[in-house]
Design a protein around this motif. Structure first.
Motif, short mmCIF file in Angstrom:
data_model
loop_
_atom_site.label_atom_id
_atom_site.label_comp_id
_atom_site.label_asym_id
_atom_site.label_seq_id
_atom_site.Cartn_x
_atom_site.Cartn_y
_atom_site.Cartn_z
N ARG A 1 5.95 -5.01 1.57
CA ARG A 1 6.22 -3.66 2.06
C ARG A 1 7.59 -3.56 2.73
O ARG A 1 8.27 -2.55 2.60
CB ARG A 1 5.13 -3.25 3.06
N CYS A 2 7.99 -4.58 3.48
CA CYS A 2 9.26 -4.52 4.19
C CYS A 2 9.74 -5.92 4.50
O CYS A 2 8.94 -6.86 4.63
CB CYS A 2 9.12 -3.70 5.48
N CYS B 1 6.30 -8.23 5.54
CA CYS B 1 4.88 -7.89 5.46
C CYS B 1 4.53 -7.72 3.99
O CYS B 1 5.20 -6.98 3.27
CB CYS B 1 4.57 -6.61 6.23
N ASN B 2 3.48 -8.40 3.54
CA ASN B 2 3.10 -8.35 2.13
C ASN B 2 1.83 -7.54 1.89
O ASN B 2 1.17 -7.69 0.86
CB ASN B 2 2.91 -9.77 1.59
N GLY B 3 1.48 -6.64 2.83
CA GLY B 3 0.27 -5.85 2.67
C GLY B 3 -0.97 -6.57 3.15
O GLY B 3 -2.06 -5.99 3.15
N ALA C 1 4.53 -1.06 8.07
CA ALA C 1 5.52 -0.46 7.16
C ALA C 1 6.95 -0.77 7.58
O ALA C 1 7.85 -0.72 6.75
CB ALA C 1 5.31 1.05 7.09
N GLU D 1 2.11 -7.49 -2.90
CA GLU D 1 3.25 -6.57 -2.84
C GLU D 1 3.86 -6.57 -1.44
O GLU D 1 3.18 -6.43 -0.44
CB GLU D 1 2.77 -5.17 -3.20
N TRP E 1 13.46 -2.35 -4.45
CA TRP E 1 13.31 -1.46 -3.30
C TRP E 1 14.36 -1.69 -2.22
O TRP E 1 14.81 -0.76 -1.57
CB TRP E 1 11.93 -1.65 -2.66
N ARG F 1 13.79 -7.20 -2.51
CA ARG F 1 12.36 -6.90 -2.50
C ARG F 1 12.04 -6.04 -3.72
O ARG F 1 12.66 -5.01 -3.94
CB ARG F 1 12.02 -6.13 -1.21
N THR G 1 8.80 -4.67 -6.73
CA THR G 1 7.41 -4.26 -6.78
C THR G 1 6.49 -5.45 -7.07
O THR G 1 5.30 -5.40 -6.79
CB THR G 1 7.20 -3.22 -7.88
N LYS H 1 -1.21 -3.06 7.48
CA LYS H 1 -0.66 -1.72 7.29
C LYS H 1 0.78 -1.56 7.76
O LYS H 1 1.33 -0.46 7.74
CB LYS H 1 -1.53 -0.69 8.03
N GLN I 1 3.31 1.07 12.03
CA GLN I 1 2.53 1.51 10.89
C GLN I 1 2.27 3.00 11.01
O GLN I 1 2.33 3.56 12.11
CB GLN I 1 1.20 0.74 10.82
#
Length: 572
Positions: free
Chosen positions: A46-47, A60-62, A85, A44, A415, A16, A18, A83, A100
């Motif tokens: 996130r996880c 999850c891509n935001g 995370a 982006e 990440w 993963r 940025t 949201k 989240q």
């Protein structure tokens, strides 16, 4: 990412960054580059996470949370949760857990339920709960999903058969700080940690569900002082647990890391304090997958690493070295001792059955390490935010060969890296090889280092340099432990001194030059008198002086600094 090497098929890793998620799920890669996600997925990420058996993959891509099948990439579920995370699958993939950050708004001053349980594959919301802290955010399931445990306001709430509308059982204990659910099949055990207060000690107790009432129902109980927090690790067979108790501050001032102690608890009621042979912090504790041994990395640098059995007796001592972590292969036949973080990234690969070193590669700046489920390959990575430069990852063979290398693009950060999971037993243990696997990227075996010598002295013969720390060699402790008790730190230290003194005497005897010492006499001759009292007195004094000289020689050989008068006596 799918590396192109055929050795790694059908294993997969995902990374993963940025920029976006590097897609591992559409089809096997035909080259070392990765397939990038297209369209709506380019936001982006996130996880990311794999399910426990590796059949599902979620991220999850935001914008949305997506779950797909790993074999064909077909969508299982898609949820509008921008949201999110953190993600986690239940053991049998029946539930997806999302978390989240907890927030309050003017519309909802109490905040919204931020921990949500979703049914798969329907995507139906089963339960929404409040979980303010990120620590222990995810509920813990038994492997058959018949029992689920959550920590709520210093209590443990037990749910059965994924029915979260009614609490099946509670563990009422004042100030339960942490818990650990045992792996494996029924019956399920749970370990709880309660920190001490008002002069009372901290303690850890083991219970077997559903008998959760008081001290009398506990399978084992261990109390100890000097514990601000504790981490608990079950072995795979759920027969014992290791508890690392630590304090934030070392009142003696010996360490910046506080004080740590290691405790052992068995479900049969046995408890013990694991005796460590060197003072200093405990960096890492790892159970062997066979559940009969565990490895501890401890002590001030250079750190020691020791394997213990279930009686907490040392089995093998790896000596000292720059290390702060231990990783057993999934099959338990290989152990890697590594020094990551603020160390140089040196890895020591050991054959556990023979206790023989296989390789010694080096991964500078590595912040992440993970075994592949096949027990043959390793991934190391430099990830943000731990280190924001030189981000990337490498895939290794345990013999030290680098099989694949991927650096993060300029201006981006790496990440997270993770292997695709597989059910236990998918990959049988293979014979260990000591010859490096073939690779175009070669190996990174650590080159032997030498002390710095100024240019003006480099033409002169090298002289032995003094070290700040004397390295201790590996030591097999299995032969000397039959019927003997575990020695204390001072006893071990004295034993090593005696062994070193004895070895120094043996080494020095062949090199000693013959001296003009009178030939030894037999016991009968020495005991018989000469008939002259004056002569007997002189002989006695002479023997006394010879004995004193021999003692001085032994002290000098053992490294003791002699006084001036003692040196003069030896010269005479």
């Amino acid at each position: 990412v799918f590396p192109s090497e055929p050795l790694l098929e059908p294993l997969r890793t995902t990374a993963r960054t940025t920029e976006n998620l590097w897609e591992p799920l559409l089809e096997p890669a035909t080259s070392a580059e990765a397939f990038r996600m297209k369209g709506e997925h380019r936001a982006e990420v996130r996880c990311v996470t794999f399910s426990r058996d590796g059949t599902l993959f979620g991220w999850c891509n935001g914008q949305r949370v997506s779950v797909v099948k790993c074999d064909d990439g077909s969508v299982v579920s898609s949820l509008d949760l921008p949201k999110t995370a953190l993600l986690e699958f239940s053991p049998l993939n029946n539930i997806l857990v999302t978390w989240q950050p907890y927030t309050k708004t003017q519309d909802s001053p109490q905040g919204e339920a931020n921990l949500q349980l979703w049914e798969l594959p329907s995507g139906r919301l089963i339960k929404a709960l409040y979980q303010k802290k990120v620590d222990s955010w995810c509920p813990s399931w038994s492997e058959d999903e018949k029992i689920c445990v959550r920590s709520v306001n210093n209590e443990l709430h037990f749910f059965e058969n994924n029915d979260f509308n009614s609490i099946a059982n509670k563990l009422h204990m004042q100030k339960v700080s942490d818990f650990a659910l045992s792996p494996g099949a029924q019956p399920i055990k749970v370990a709880i940690y309660v920190p001490g207060s008002k002069g009372a000690p901290s303690f850890v107790r083991l219970y077997q569900y559903p008998a959760l009432g008081g001290v009398s129902a506990a399978l084992a109980n261990k109390s100890f002082f000097k514990a601000d927090k504790a981490s608990m690790q079950w072995n795979r067979k759920a027969s014992a647990i290791l508890v690392t108790a630590s304090t934030e501050v070392d009142k003696t001032g010996a360490s910046y890391y506080g004080e740590q102690t290691l405790h052992y608890l068995g479900v049969n009621g046995e408890t013990a304090l694991v005796q460590l042979a060197k003072n200093g912090p405990i960096y890492d504790v790892a159970w062997s997958p066979n559940s009969t041994e565990f490895c501890v990395v401890y002590g001030f640098m250079p750190a020691k690493a020791t394997v213990f059995n279930l009686k907490c007796d040392p089995v093998f001592d790896f000596g000292t070295g720059p290390r702060n972590a231990a990783y057993y292969s999934p099959q338990g036949h290989i152990l890697v001792l590594a020094g990551f973080g603020n160390l140089r990234g040196q890895m020591e690969v050991w054959d556990v059955k023979k206790y023989k070193q296989v390789s010694k590669p080096q991964a500078p700046d590595a912040t992440f390490f993970s075994w592949c489920p096949d027990g043959e390959h390793i991934v190391t990575a430099t990830c943000s935010p731990r280190l924001r430069v030189s981000n990337g990852y490498k895939i290794w063979h345990y013999t030290g060969s680098v099989l694949h290398k991927q650096d993060a693009a300029a201006g981006s950060e790496l990440w997270q890296v993770c292997w695709q999971s597989f059910p236990e037993g998918s990959f049988p243990e293979r014979p260990i090889k000591y010859q490096a696997a073939p690779s175009e990227l070669g190996t990174t075996q650590a080159a032997p280092t030498q002390a710095y010598r100024p240019p003006a002295l480099r033409h002169l013969p090298a002289t032995p340099s003094s070290k700040l720390h004397e390295d201790e060699p590996p030591q097999d402790l299995r032969a000397g432990l039959s019927g003997e008790k575990s020695l204390s730190k001072s006893a071990l230290k004295n034993q090593r001194k005696r062994e070193a003194k004895k070895a120094a005497k043996q080494d020095a005897k062949p090199d000693a030059e013959p001296t003009s010492v009178p030939a030894p006499v037999s016991n009968s001759q020495s005991e018989a008198s000469s008939g002259d009292p004056e002569m007997d007195k002189k002989i006695k004094n002479l023997k006394k002086k010879l004995k004193a000289i021999e003692e001085l020689k032994e002290q000098q050989m053992s490294g003791k600094v002699l006084q001036k008068n003692q040196v003069m006596d030896l010269k005479k």
